[in-house]
Design a protein around this motif. Structure first.
Motif, short mmCIF file in Angstrom:
data_model
loop_
_atom_site.label_atom_id
_atom_site.label_comp_id
_atom_site.label_asym_id
_atom_site.label_seq_id
_atom_site.Cartn_x
_atom_site.Cartn_y
_atom_site.Cartn_z
N GLY A 121 0.91 -1.22 0.03
CA GLY A 121 -0.01 0.20 0.04
C GLY A 121 0.89 1.19 -0.02
O GLY A 121 2.12 1.06 -0.18
N PRO A 122 0.38 2.18 0.18
CA PRO A 122 -1.03 2.55 0.29
C PRO A 122 -1.94 2.54 -0.86
O PRO A 122 -1.53 2.74 -1.86
CB PRO A 122 -1.08 4.02 1.00
CG PRO A 122 -0.03 4.65 0.46
CD PRO A 122 1.15 3.52 0.33
N LEU A 123 -3.12 2.55 -0.65
CA LEU A 123 -4.13 2.79 -1.96
C LEU A 123 -4.47 4.08 -2.53
O LEU A 123 -4.69 4.83 -1.53
CB LEU A 123 -5.53 2.18 -1.47
CG LEU A 123 -5.87 0.56 -1.60
CD1 LEU A 123 -7.24 0.38 -1.34
CD2 LEU A 123 -5.60 0.25 -2.86
N PRO A 124 -4.13 4.25 -3.31
CA PRO A 124 -4.42 5.82 -4.04
C PRO A 124 -5.92 6.20 -3.92
O PRO A 124 -6.95 5.39 -3.86
CB PRO A 124 -4.05 5.79 -5.37
CG PRO A 124 -3.13 4.48 -5.66
CD PRO A 124 -3.81 3.65 -4.65
N GLN A 125 -6.10 7.38 -3.46
CA GLN A 125 -7.65 7.99 -3.44
C GLN A 125 -8.26 7.72 -4.73
O GLN A 125 -9.60 7.45 -4.85
CB GLN A 125 -7.71 9.29 -3.06
CG GLN A 125 -8.97 10.00 -2.52
CD GLN A 125 -9.75 9.28 -1.60
OE1 GLN A 125 -8.75 9.20 -0.62
NE2 GLN A 125 -10.83 8.88 -1.71
N GLU A 126 -7.68 7.92 -5.96
CA GLU A 126 -8.48 7.54 -7.35
C GLU A 126 -8.80 6.06 -7.24
O GLU A 126 -10.09 6.07 -7.72
CB GLU A 126 -7.41 7.62 -8.30
CG GLU A 126 -7.98 7.83 -9.70
CD GLU A 126 -6.96 7.88 -10.79
OE1 GLU A 126 -7.31 7.99 -12.09
OE2 GLU A 126 -5.63 8.09 -10.56
N TRP A 127 -8.01 5.15 -6.88
CA TRP A 127 -8.53 3.80 -6.80
C TRP A 127 -9.89 3.94 -5.86
O TRP A 127 -10.93 2.85 -6.34
CB TRP A 127 -7.32 2.84 -6.20
CG TRP A 127 -7.94 1.63 -5.90
CD1 TRP A 127 -8.46 1.12 -4.91
CD2 TRP A 127 -8.12 0.52 -6.76
NE1 TRP A 127 -8.96 -0.11 -4.70
CE2 TRP A 127 -8.46 -0.69 -6.20
CE3 TRP A 127 -7.85 0.24 -8.17
CZ2 TRP A 127 -8.77 -1.96 -6.73
CZ3 TRP A 127 -8.02 -0.98 -8.63
CH2 TRP A 127 -8.49 -2.01 -8.03
N LEU A 128 -9.89 4.27 -4.77
CA LEU A 128 -11.08 4.21 -3.71
C LEU A 128 -12.26 4.72 -4.57
O LEU A 128 -13.31 4.13 -4.42
CB LEU A 128 -10.88 4.79 -2.52
CG LEU A 128 -9.61 4.28 -1.45
CD1 LEU A 128 -9.28 5.27 -0.55
CD2 LEU A 128 -10.02 2.82 -1.02
N ASP A 129 -12.05 5.94 -4.99
CA ASP A 129 -13.02 6.62 -5.89
C ASP A 129 -13.70 5.93 -6.72
O ASP A 129 -14.85 5.75 -7.11
CB ASP A 129 -12.67 8.19 -6.05
CG ASP A 129 -12.68 8.86 -4.87
OD1 ASP A 129 -12.89 8.58 -3.84
OD2 ASP A 129 -11.85 10.10 -5.18
N ASN A 130 -12.80 5.33 -7.78
CA ASN A 130 -13.30 4.64 -8.92
C ASN A 130 -14.01 3.31 -8.63
O ASN A 130 -14.98 2.81 -9.36
CB ASN A 130 -12.18 4.20 -9.92
CG ASN A 130 -11.69 5.56 -10.41
OD1 ASN A 130 -12.39 6.48 -10.72
ND2 ASN A 130 -10.22 5.72 -11.18
N GLN A 131 -13.31 2.71 -7.68
CA GLN A 131 -14.06 1.39 -7.36
C GLN A 131 -15.37 1.53 -6.87
O GLN A 131 -16.37 0.70 -6.90
CB GLN A 131 -13.17 0.72 -6.35
CG GLN A 131 -11.96 0.07 -6.83
CD GLN A 131 -11.94 -1.11 -7.72
OE1 GLN A 131 -12.39 -2.15 -7.36
NE2 GLN A 131 -11.92 -0.93 -9.09
N LEU A 132 -15.68 2.73 -6.01
CA LEU A 132 -16.86 2.99 -5.56
C LEU A 132 -18.05 3.18 -6.67
O LEU A 132 -19.17 2.71 -6.43
CB LEU A 132 -16.82 4.15 -4.60
CG LEU A 132 -18.22 4.66 -3.91
CD1 LEU A 132 -18.75 3.46 -3.09
CD2 LEU A 132 -18.08 5.91 -2.98
N GLU A 133 -17.50 3.93 -7.32
CA GLU A 133 -18.60 4.06 -8.65
C GLU A 133 -18.64 2.78 -9.50
O GLU A 133 -19.89 2.47 -9.84
CB GLU A 133 -17.94 5.19 -9.70
CG GLU A 133 -17.89 6.71 -8.89
CD GLU A 133 -19.39 6.86 -8.69
OE1 GLU A 133 -20.38 6.72 -9.36
OE2 GLU A 133 -19.52 7.43 -7.37
N LEU A 134 -17.85 2.14 -9.76
CA LEU A 134 -17.90 0.65 -10.26
C LEU A 134 -18.87 -0.21 -9.54
O LEU A 134 -19.60 -0.89 -10.28
CB LEU A 134 -16.35 0.07 -10.41
CG LEU A 134 -16.50 -1.42 -11.13
CD1 LEU A 134 -17.07 -1.20 -12.46
CD2 LEU A 134 -14.81 -2.02 -11.17
#
Length: 326
Positions: A203-216
């Motif tokens: 890690g850490p997980l990028p914020q972009e990843w968190l946001d994109n996965q939520l929309e997905l």
């Protein structure tokens, strides 16, 4: 008399049409995605469920192939039955594999009817989301959801994007953004983070990843529900960031037992020690309450998860003797 026969025939036709839906929009859209050149040759009829069991029927009517059932999921299963058994084709779960269809759709000589053997059909496990799906976008998921519907899956595991929810939880408990993102592993290892095995690895997980996965996940769940699946969403398993101790020093937060070659402090949770875990597992899940049965169960755990146990060592510390006593 001729007029009477006409009204009788019209009444039968009216009652037949009244009990069915001419077209199931969800399966129509599915067919348009997988067999766009042939989807107009099908009728997808939905009839009221009077049996309490998923069922489907398949027949030829004029130049159309009629696929009917009690819900979208059943109709999708029968469409797949026709594609496999009459068109001799396969719909891959990978979108780049073409679905090869015959120029003329084969006719069905006799009506086919079948009922589901079980009511609920669960699919997927946590590890699949790390082995196969961590880099998937909507195009991959869209085809995969269609494939699950064709196979009759009614309860798909749906854990994409859950880190965005936990991020909100931990930040509302006053952890910093950096502390929260460092708590997560990289995408490929998230299943083992979700199963409380490791924290912050790669890690850490990028914020972009968190946001994109939520929309997905919103798209995934919406499509699964359209095809009358029930997405199985994650719950809280007791896994918490280590940094939570800084804000809540009186909370009972413990190390997770040694796992898979990772250091002992790579995951934290609210929980109990190894011996108590074995005892709780055997008592509550297997019913093994006497000492002999527990010993047999523990030997089984040792043989599956660790090297042969040495004298005086626990099952989980045997693979890493330096951890004994921690």
């Amino acid at each position: 008399m001729k007029m009477l026969k006409f009204f009788a025939a019209a009444f039968v036709l009216f009652t037949t049409c009244a009990c069915s839906t001419e077209d199931d929009a969800s399966v129509r859209a599915l067919a348009r995605r997988i067999i766009p050149d042939q989807e107009q040759r099908f009728r997808f009829e939905r009839l009221a469920d009077t049996t309490g069991t998923d069922w489907f029927e398949l027949e030829s009517r004029g130049k159309k192939i009629v696929v009917r059932g009690n819900n979208s999921n059943s109709i999708a299963v029968e469409l797949n039955h026709y594609l496999k058994n009459y068109c001799l084709t396969t719909v891959s779960r990978l979108s780049y594999n073409p679905v090869e269809m015959p120029a003329v759709l084969p006719r069905i000589r006799e009506k086919v009817r079948a009922e589901a053997r079980v009511k609920e059909r669960f699919y997927l496990n946590y590890c699949t989301f790390g082995y196969t799906m961590p880099w998937w976008g909507w195009s991959e998921w869209e085809r995969f959801i269609d494939w699950m519907a064709l196979q009759g899956v009614t309860m798909p595991l749906a854990i994409t994007g859950q880190e965005a929810v936990w991020e909100r939880v931990w930040t509302r408990l006053n952890l910093s953004q950096k502390e929260v993102c460092s708590y997560f592993t990289d995408p490929a290892h998230l299943p083992w983070h979700r199963m409380t095995n490791i924290d912050y690895w790669q890690g850490p997980l990028p914020q972009e990843w968190l946001d994109n996965q939520l929309e997905l996940q919103k798209h995934i769940v919406a499509r699964e529900r359209k095809l009358e699946m029930i997405p199985v969403l994650p719950a809280f398993a007791g896994h918490v960031p280590q940094k939570l101790e800084r804000l809540y020093p009186d909370a009972k937060i413990t190390h997770v037992s040694y796992w898979g070659g990772f250091a002992l402090d790579t995951a934290w949770k609210t929980g109990i020690d190894d011996n108590r875990w074995i005892e709780r597992l055997t008592d509550r899940l297997t019913g093994f309450r006497d000492e002999t049965a527990r010993a047999i169960w523990r030997t089984l755990c040792d043989s599956v998860y660790t090297q042969p146990v040495q004298t005086g060592q626990s099952a989980l510390t045997n693979a890493h003797p330096s951890l004994e006593g921690n």
